[in-house]
Motif scaffolding. Structure first.
Motif, PDB file in Angstrom:
ATOM      1  N   ARG A 192       0.798  -1.229   0.000  1.00  0.00           N
ATOM      2  CA  ARG A 192       0.000   0.000   0.000  1.00  0.00           C
ATOM      3  C   ARG A 192       0.830   1.278   0.000  1.00  0.00           C
ATOM      4  O   ARG A 192       0.261   2.361   0.019  1.00  0.00           O
ATOM      5  N   ARG A 228     -15.031   1.884  -6.208  1.00  0.00           N
ATOM      6  CA  ARG A 228     -13.733   1.426  -6.670  1.00  0.00           C
ATOM      7  C   ARG A 228     -12.973   2.590  -7.318  1.00  0.00           C
ATOM      8  O   ARG A 228     -13.573   3.453  -7.961  1.00  0.00           O
ATOM      9  N   ASP A 236      -7.218  -2.561  -0.487  1.00  0.00           N
ATOM     10  CA  ASP A 236      -7.333  -3.347  -1.715  1.00  0.00           C
ATOM     11  C   ASP A 236      -7.508  -4.838  -1.467  1.00  0.00           C
ATOM     12  O   ASP A 236      -7.580  -5.622  -2.414  1.00  0.00           O
ATOM     13  N   THR A 245      -0.210   4.072  -2.450  1.00  0.00           N
ATOM     14  CA  THR A 245      -1.509   4.641  -2.128  1.00  0.00           C
ATOM     15  C   THR A 245      -1.455   5.440  -0.833  1.00  0.00           C
ATOM     16  O   THR A 245      -2.145   6.456  -0.682  1.00  0.00           O
ATOM     17  N   VAL A 297      -9.795   2.873   3.086  1.00  0.00           N
ATOM     18  CA  VAL A 297      -9.132   2.739   1.789  1.00  0.00           C
ATOM     19  C   VAL A 297      -8.245   1.505   1.833  1.00  0.00           C
ATOM     20  O   VAL A 297      -7.338   1.406   2.670  1.00  0.00           O
ATOM     21  N   GLN A 323     -12.260   0.957  -2.566  1.00  0.00           N
ATOM     22  CA  GLN A 323     -11.416  -0.168  -2.955  1.00  0.00           C
ATOM     23  C   GLN A 323     -10.514   0.196  -4.131  1.00  0.00           C
ATOM     24  O   GLN A 323     -10.987   0.632  -5.177  1.00  0.00           O
ATOM     25  N   GLU A 324      -9.236  -0.044  -3.941  1.00  0.00           N
ATOM     26  CA  GLU A 324      -8.289   0.128  -5.033  1.00  0.00           C
ATOM     27  C   GLU A 324      -8.120  -1.214  -5.744  1.00  0.00           C
ATOM     28  O   GLU A 324      -7.797  -2.226  -5.114  1.00  0.00           O
ATOM     29  N   LEU A 381      -9.582   9.133  -6.285  1.00  0.00           N
ATOM     30  CA  LEU A 381      -9.576   9.064  -4.831  1.00  0.00           C
ATOM     31  C   LEU A 381      -9.870  10.425  -4.221  1.00  0.00           C
ATOM     32  O   LEU A 381     -10.582  10.522  -3.214  1.00  0.00           O
ATOM     33  N   ASP A 393      -9.137   3.256  -9.535  1.00  0.00           N
ATOM     34  CA  ASP A 393      -8.048   2.569 -10.216  1.00  0.00           C
ATOM     35  C   ASP A 393      -6.733   2.776  -9.474  1.00  0.00           C
ATOM     36  O   ASP A 393      -6.518   3.830  -8.848  1.00  0.00           O
ATOM     37  N   PRO A 394      -5.827   1.793  -9.516  1.00  0.00           N
ATOM     38  CA  PRO A 394      -4.525   1.944  -8.860  1.00  0.00           C
ATOM     39  C   PRO A 394      -3.807   3.217  -9.304  1.00  0.00           C
ATOM     40  O   PRO A 394      -3.680   3.490 -10.498  1.00  0.00           O
TER      41      PRO A 394
END
Length: 251
Positions: free
Chosen positions: A66, A206, A155, A69, A153, A182-183, A215, A208-209
């Motif tokens: 993580r 959701r 994944d 992120t 937050v 969710q990532e 976000l 995206d990474p």
């Protein structure tokens, strides 16, 4: 910040350790009367009362994968305070887990520079998810001082989903929505995150990474709800896609 959560033990022993270390004792099994009394007390000091200061728990998965992120969330957190400033005020309590059985919570923070400084000192470490501890902390804080919303937050989910749903249900009884952001596309995490959001009256979204813009919109929307309630989120939804996604799912 509180120390590491402890393993289950007897109620008296856990209470003594709580006094010594600042960690929380394990909750006892509640009867129907216990639950009814608890909900009545919590609602009596509702954080949604007019003039109440917005309080939001900002929870992050800080396991090894993580770090990108975490850095992104650190850069974006000031947007939550800016969004809330137009509506009143916002206090944020940072909760994160990482490593082996480490789950920590900050004090209540009302300044973005202070939160950024705290987050910049925390590095991500390998370990399993501890979402159950995040939900338990949110429930405790909701009963102790009032919480308008919880943002999570992450994944992944590596816990027993039924146990997470039980804790989510308790937050739902207290009218504390959980926004599960969710990532990525992990199917197991999605199933659990959707259920947690549904049971609390919150929302699952959701992103995206590495998608900072996505976000940012979601965090702004959650902050608007925490500071101004459903009315503020409805207003923001007219111009912001993140708010529209949240309000579309909330009960």
């Amino acid at each position: 910040m509180p120390g590491e959560p402890t393993k289950p033990r007897s109620r008296d022993a856990a209470s003594e350790q709580s006094k010594a270390s600042g960690t929380l004792p394990q909750a006892k099994t509640s009867t129907a009367d216990d639950i009814a009394a608890f909900v009545a007390r919590a609602r009596a000091m509702s954080p949604h009362a007019p003039g109440a200061k917005g309080r939001m728990i900002f929870a992050l998965d800080a396991t090894m994968s993580r770090q990108p992120t975490w850095d992104m969330a650190c850069a974006l957190q000031a947007d939550m305070f800016r969004e809330a400033a137009a509506l009143g005020s916002l206090d944020i309590r940072l909760v994160y887990y990482r490593g082996f059985n480490e789950c920590r919570a900050s004090s209540w923070i009302s300044d973005s520079a202070k939160l950024a400084g705290l987050m910049s000192k925390i590095d991500c470490r390998g370990g399993n998810t501890q979402i159950g501890k995040v939900l338990a902390e949110a429930r405790r804080e909701a009963a102790a001082s009032g919480v308008r919303a919880v943002v999570f937050v992450g994944d992944a989910m590596e816990e027993k989903v039924d146990e997470l749903c039980a804790k989510a249900g308790e937050l739902g009884m207290l009218k504390v929505p959980v926004f599960m952001f969710q990532e990525g596309h992990d199917a197991v995490a999605e199933h659990a995150f959707r259920e947690i959001a549904r049971l609390t009256g919150g929302a699952w979204c959701r992103f995206d990474p590495g998608a900072a813009a996505q976000l940012r919109e979601l965090l702004r929307a959650a902050a608007a709800y925490a500071a101004g309630g459903r009315e503020a989120l409805l207003k923001l939804a007219k111009t912001a896609s993140g708010a529209a996604l949240l309000i579309g799912q909330m009960k």
